[in-house]
Enzyme design. Structure first.
Site, PDB file in Angstrom:
ATOM      1  N   LYS A  54     -11.480  10.354  -7.311  1.00 25.86           N
ATOM      2  CA  LYS A  54     -10.311  10.969  -6.759  1.00 25.86           C
ATOM      3  C   LYS A  54      -9.900  12.068  -7.777  1.00 25.86           C
ATOM      4  O   LYS A  54      -9.701  13.370  -7.406  1.00 25.86           O
ATOM      5  CB  LYS A  54      -9.037  10.130  -6.978  1.00 25.86           C
ATOM      6  CG  LYS A  54      -9.118   9.083  -5.960  1.00 25.86           C
ATOM      7  CD  LYS A  54      -8.294   8.042  -5.900  1.00 25.86           C
ATOM      8  CE  LYS A  54      -8.208   6.872  -4.954  1.00 25.86           C
ATOM      9  NZ  LYS A  54      -7.532   5.567  -5.244  1.00 25.86           N
ATOM     10  N   GLN A  98      -3.839   2.850  -8.792  1.00 25.87           N
ATOM     11  CA  GLN A  98      -4.758   1.758  -8.453  1.00 25.87           C
ATOM     12  C   GLN A  98      -4.668   0.644  -8.201  1.00 25.87           C
ATOM     13  O   GLN A  98      -4.231  -0.107  -9.135  1.00 25.87           O
ATOM     14  CB  GLN A  98      -6.124   2.316  -8.966  1.00 25.87           C
ATOM     15  CG  GLN A  98      -7.547   1.973  -8.580  1.00 25.87           C
ATOM     16  CD  GLN A  98      -7.705   2.657  -7.089  1.00 25.87           C
ATOM     17  OE1 GLN A  98      -7.558   3.897  -6.604  1.00 25.87           O
ATOM     18  NE2 GLN A  98      -8.427   1.971  -6.227  1.00 25.87           N
ATOM     19  N   ASP A 121       0.522   7.156  -2.294  1.00 22.36           N
ATOM     20  CA  ASP A 121       0.136   5.840  -1.579  1.00 22.36           C
ATOM     21  C   ASP A 121       0.760   5.537  -0.275  1.00 22.36           C
ATOM     22  O   ASP A 121       0.516   4.653   0.456  1.00 22.36           O
ATOM     23  CB  ASP A 121       0.035   4.999  -2.414  1.00 22.36           C
ATOM     24  CG  ASP A 121      -1.401   4.702  -3.122  1.00 22.36           C
ATOM     25  OD1 ASP A 121      -2.319   5.113  -2.388  1.00 22.36           O
ATOM     26  OD2 ASP A 121      -1.523   4.218  -4.223  1.00 22.36           O
TER      27      ASP A 121
HETATM   28  N1  GUN Z   1      -7.099   0.185  -3.707  1.00 20.26           N
HETATM   29  C1  GUN Z   1      -8.053   0.111  -2.645  1.00 20.26           C
HETATM   30  N2  GUN Z   1      -7.340   1.127  -1.635  1.00 20.26           N
HETATM   31  C2  GUN Z   1      -6.304   1.807  -2.560  1.00 20.26           C
HETATM   32  C3  GUN Z   1      -5.446   2.808  -2.082  1.00 20.26           C
HETATM   33  O1  GUN Z   1      -5.370   3.463  -0.933  1.00 20.26           O
HETATM   34  N3  GUN Z   1      -4.510   3.156  -3.107  1.00 20.26           N
HETATM   35  C4  GUN Z   1      -4.422   2.360  -4.019  1.00 20.26           C
HETATM   36  N4  GUN Z   1      -3.527   2.847  -5.080  1.00 20.26           N
HETATM   37  N5  GUN Z   1      -5.210   1.440  -4.588  1.00 20.26           N
HETATM   38  C5  GUN Z   1      -6.206   1.076  -3.609  1.00 20.26           C
END
Ligand code: GUN
Length: 295
Positions: A54, A98, A121
């Protein structure tokens, strides 16, 4: 039947990231540098990889990014204080915590703490509500948003199609259903959602024109569960041991790809299907957040 066409998420991601460049340039011309903060608690190896990816994607796109790494034993209050700081930081337009979080931390309280205007998100109830209601100012969770874009950009018509989703998670299955039900491109589908308590799941998946699988069970969906000619989108990415691989593992989808490709008309590979799209959609959401901030 000829083998299924591959839906190439890497290529569609590349296209979409280049389309995003003018929007980022326009924001910068107005003195707004879109910024994303990614918070990782602990040392989950898959999460570490995602968080690094990211940060790199932001750098390549010209988006300011900040990665906050906290130890595995971080108390919940410490994480909430960090979120408060990011909520108040004018350089940051998007915040992502996350998941999964270590067990001493209540996920629900964390997701509620992120300011809805920065919740790229789309996990805060305010954004969940907006997405369900079709309010375009709501943030669409990256994974289902990415799946929707894969369908649109591969020319797969969802209008009037029967889409069967396998999995009802808050991250994928539930928001996926909401997006497909909306009136507009990539919507207007007839949606069925299956889950662990669904009786005779194969009898349901076999009715799908478009089958979207997000259950986290490697190769659960076999060729006999797919209607000939269906489009198959595999959201699964589970690490499975593979002594032949340099890393000692490989990523496995929820679909038995080798079997499915002889039955489906189009299918996403794992890796290289849905995965690359999720980060692209996060970049889109960050740009949306920056635009809405200045509006
Ligand atoms: N863990 C797995 N997929 C995601 C996501 O799309 N966002 C976040 N914050 N954590 C994740």
């Amino acid at each position: 039947m000829s083998p299924a066409k591959l839906i190439d998420g890497t290529e569609i991601s590349r296209q979409m990231r280049s389309e995003l460049a003018p929007a980022i340039a326009a924001l910068k011309a107005k003195g707004v540098n879109p910024g994303l903060a990614v918070v990782l608690v602990g040392e989950n190896p898959a999460s570490q990889v995602y968080v690094r990816m990211k940060g790199k994607a932001c750098e390549e796109a010209g988006i300011y990014s900040e990665t906050v790494l906290l130890p595995d034993d971080t108390p919940e209050a410490r994480l909430l204080a960090e979120i408060d700081r990011l909520n108040a930081d004018p350089r940051i337009h998007g915040i992502l915590v996350q998941l999964p979080l270590p067990k001493q931390i209540e996920e629900h309280r964390v997701l509620l703490r992120v300011a809805p205007a920065k919740d790229v998100d789309g996990f805060h109830p305010e954004n969940v509500g907006k997405v369900v209601l079709g309010d375009p100012t709501g943030f669409r969770p990256a994974t289902p948003f990415g799946v929707q874009q894969l369908l649109i950009r591969s020319g797969v018509e969802t209008k009037g199609a029967h889409v069967v989703i396998v999995g009802r998670s808050n991250l994928v299955g539930r928001p996926m259903a909401a997006l497909l039900l909306q009136d507009g491109p990539g919507g207007n589908a007839t949606v069925t959602t299956c889950h662990s308590r669904t009786r005779d799941i194969g009898s349901v998946t076999r009715q799908a024109d478009i089958l979207i699988v997000a259950m986290g069970k490697p190769r659960f969906i076999t060729a006999d569960m797919i209607r000939p000619g269906a489009v198959v989108i595999d959201v699964g990415t589970t690490r499975v041991d593979d002594p032949k691989s340099e890393k000692g593992f490989r990523l496995s989808g929820d679909v038995d790809f080798d079997g499915a490709k002889g039955v489906a008309s189009a299918i996403t590979p794992v890796p290289g299907g849905v995965g690359p799209m999720t980060i692209t959609m996060l970049l889109y959401n960050t740009v949306q957040a920056a635009k809405q901030w200045t509006a």
